[in-house]
Design a protein around this motif. Structure first.
Motif, PDB file in Angstrom:
ATOM      1  N   UNK B 143     145.585 -20.818  52.836  1.00 57.32           N
ATOM      2  CA  UNK B 143     144.774 -19.747  53.431  1.00 57.32           C
ATOM      3  C   UNK B 143     143.427 -19.647  52.747  1.00 57.32           C
ATOM      4  N   UNK B 144     142.827 -18.497  52.847  1.00 51.08           N
ATOM      5  CA  UNK B 144     141.508 -18.294  52.246  1.00 51.08           C
ATOM      6  C   UNK B 144     141.612 -18.305  50.724  1.00 51.08           C
ATOM      7  N   UNK B 145     140.657 -18.956  50.060  1.00 48.82           N
ATOM      8  CA  UNK B 145     140.675 -18.953  48.598  1.00 48.82           C
ATOM      9  C   UNK B 145     139.506 -18.153  48.035  1.00 48.82           C
ATOM     10  N   UNK B 146     138.875 -17.343  48.856  1.00 45.88           N
ATOM     11  CA  UNK B 146     137.832 -16.464  48.345  1.00 45.88           C
ATOM     12  C   UNK B 146     136.747 -16.216  49.359  1.00 45.88           C
ATOM     13  N   UNK B 147     135.736 -15.417  48.960  1.00 45.51           N
ATOM     14  CA  UNK B 147     134.633 -15.080  49.844  1.00 45.51           C
ATOM     15  C   UNK B 147     133.639 -16.235  49.903  1.00 45.51           C
ATOM     16  N   UNK B 148     132.546 -16.062  50.648  1.00 48.49           N
ATOM     17  CA  UNK B 148     131.608 -17.165  50.885  1.00 48.49           C
ATOM     18  C   UNK B 148     130.386 -17.094  49.953  1.00 48.49           C
ATOM     19  N   UNK B 149     129.201 -16.725  50.473  1.00 48.20           N
ATOM     20  CA  UNK B 149     127.945 -16.801  49.718  1.00 48.20           C
ATOM     21  C   UNK B 149     128.002 -16.038  48.404  1.00 48.20           C
ATOM     22  N   UNK B 150     128.683 -14.904  48.424  1.00 42.18           N
ATOM     23  CA  UNK B 150     128.915 -14.209  47.174  1.00 42.18           C
ATOM     24  C   UNK B 150     130.400 -14.197  46.932  1.00 42.18           C
ATOM     25  N   UNK B 151     130.936 -14.756  45.889  1.00 48.41           N
ATOM     26  CA  UNK B 151     130.284 -15.285  44.687  1.00 48.41           C
ATOM     27  C   UNK B 151     129.917 -16.770  44.742  1.00 48.41           C
ATOM     28  N   UNK B 153     131.656 -19.293  44.655  1.00 49.78           N
ATOM     29  CA  UNK B 153     132.522 -20.144  43.831  1.00 49.78           C
ATOM     30  C   UNK B 153     133.947 -19.620  43.970  1.00 49.78           C
ATOM     31  N   UNK B 154     134.877 -20.387  43.478  1.00 47.92           N
ATOM     32  CA  UNK B 154     136.271 -19.951  43.504  1.00 47.92           C
ATOM     33  C   UNK B 154     136.574 -19.285  42.167  1.00 47.92           C
ATOM     34  N   UNK B 155     137.181 -18.110  42.205  1.00 45.26           N
ATOM     35  CA  UNK B 155     137.463 -17.391  40.968  1.00 45.26           C
ATOM     36  C   UNK B 155     138.395 -18.199  40.078  1.00 45.26           C
ATOM     37  N   UNK B 156     138.151 -18.094  38.790  1.00 44.62           N
ATOM     38  CA  UNK B 156     138.983 -18.815  37.820  1.00 44.62           C
ATOM     39  C   UNK B 156     140.412 -18.313  37.883  1.00 44.62           C
ATOM     40  N   UNK B 157     141.346 -19.251  37.738  1.00 46.91           N
ATOM     41  CA  UNK B 157     142.749 -18.865  37.746  1.00 46.91           C
ATOM     42  C   UNK B 157     143.331 -18.740  39.136  1.00 46.91           C
ATOM     43  N   UNK B 158     142.528 -19.020  40.162  1.00 47.69           N
ATOM     44  CA  UNK B 158     143.035 -18.971  41.536  1.00 47.69           C
ATOM     45  C   UNK B 158     144.198 -19.936  41.665  1.00 47.69           C
ATOM     46  N   UNK B 159     145.290 -19.443  42.214  1.00 51.98           N
ATOM     47  CA  UNK B 159     146.484 -20.290  42.314  1.00 51.98           C
ATOM     48  C   UNK B 159     146.329 -21.281  43.461  1.00 51.98           C
ATOM     49  N   UNK B 160     146.308 -22.532  43.122  1.00 47.31           N
ATOM     50  CA  UNK B 160     146.065 -23.597  44.081  1.00 47.31           C
ATOM     51  C   UNK B 160     147.116 -24.688  43.907  1.00 47.31           C
ATOM     52  N   UNK B 161     147.164 -25.656  44.800  1.00 48.26           N
ATOM     53  CA  UNK B 161     148.102 -26.762  44.617  1.00 48.26           C
ATOM     54  C   UNK B 161     147.781 -27.552  43.356  1.00 48.26           C
TER      55      UNK B 161
END
Lengths: 121, 207
Positions: B143-151, B153-161
């Protein structure tokens, strides 16, 4: 013999018969009511035997007042006081689930003669 | 606390006093040889190094083999340290067995979990899977891993594969339901990390 089997052997109940599908058995189950203990007997045909060693279970089916009743017992459960083998039937399946769809005469099994399978495991 | 090095043999079930089935893990633990004693005076902490298992001499490097030779011990395949409160009564060459443990007490078991390879978010982080059909976002996508223009980037610690398993894990407070001194076997209630034949550390605990 592997270590698991050795561990299981120490916990297995002695005197449990070798059960095959088609065997008619009478299972004496310990029932604890309050502080009293009595035995309830469940008689029927073994329709399934699965697992090995400590984890083996068997399913007994009987028809009680026109309603099919099945109970699955762990072979080595301490709640089973006794398993009495009544007779053996000639069957050609490992699982007798087809009996579920049958009633009356069609649900009979032919008794086998000769092969006296009363050995203990 | 002191413990033993062992091997996970597998799982089975036994019956408790009340007739209930208990899932147990069979662990072959010890006998372990004390190969080194660490003292606060010399090493800054108190611990014992234990050896478990055997191997051909050619499987060891000369420096490791030398460590055993100087202590006059047979070479042990696995060496692990256990922190202890007090090293009194422990000396090099001493053999420790499952008699350290007592039925009914609890233990901590450490092992290396089974490697799952590169795993998705459903298996790795327990995300809920989506619908099996009806459209492009079906299935096990994160699914979504965060917002777009702000910030941006992907937040640190985001749970990903990513890689899953193959990591050290300690399961604490497992009850001992059996100790067999003859076969060096411990029966632990419940599951233990790692595959069958995996190395596990069984540690006593204060309870």
């Amino acid at each position: 013999m592997g270590l698991i089997e050795k561990v299981e052997a120490a916990h297995m109940k002695d005197g449990r018969p070798v059960l095959r599908p088609g065997t008619t058995v009478e299972v004496a189950v310990r029932v604890i009511e309050g502080d009293k203990e009595r035995q309830q007997r469940f008689r029927g045909e073994v329709i399934s035997v699965r697992g090995s060693g400590m984890r083996a279970t068997f399913t007994v089916r009987k028809v009680s007042e026109g309603v099919g009743v099945e109970r699955t017992f762990p072979l080595h459960a301490p709640t089973i006081a006794e398993i009495k083998v009544v007779k053996h039937a000639k069957v050609r399946r490992a699982k007798l689930f087809y009996l579920r769809g049958r009633q009356g005469k069609a649900a009979r099994l032919t008794e086998s003669r000769g092969r006296g399978e009363t050995s203990e495991q | 606390m002191i413990g033993l090095i062992g091997r996970k043999v597998g799982m089975t079930q036994i019956y408790g006093d009340g007739g209930q089935a208990l899932p147990v893990t069979v662990i072959e633990a010890g006998p372990c040889t004390v190969t080194e004693v660490r003292t606060p005076e010399r090493n800054g902490y108190a611990a014992v190094q234990l050896g478990f298992g055997t191997n051909k001499e050619t499987r060891f490097t000369k420096p490791v083999l030398g460590q055993f030779k100087t202590r006059n011990l047979p070479p042990a395949r696995h060496l692990r340290e256990f922190r202890v409160a007090d090293v009194a009564g422990l000396e090099v060459g001493q053999s420790l067995t499952v008699s350290l443990f007592e039925k009914g007490k609890s233990v901590d078991v450490q092992g290396t979990t089974k490697g799952r390879g590169f795993a998705g978010v459903v298996k790795r982080h327990g995300f809920a899977a989506g619908h099996a059909s009806h459209g492009p976002t079906a299935g096990k996508q994160p699914g979504s891993i965060g917002a777009s223009a702000y910030p941006s980037r992907v937040t640190k610690g985001k749970r990903l594969p990513g890689r899953m398993g193959g990591a050290q894990l300690t399961v604490k407070n497992l009850k001992l339901v059996g100790v067999d001194a003859e076969q060096n076997v411990l029966l632990v209630l419940g599951a233990v990390p790692g595959p069958v034949n995996g190395l596990v550390l069984v540690e006593t605990r204060k309870d």
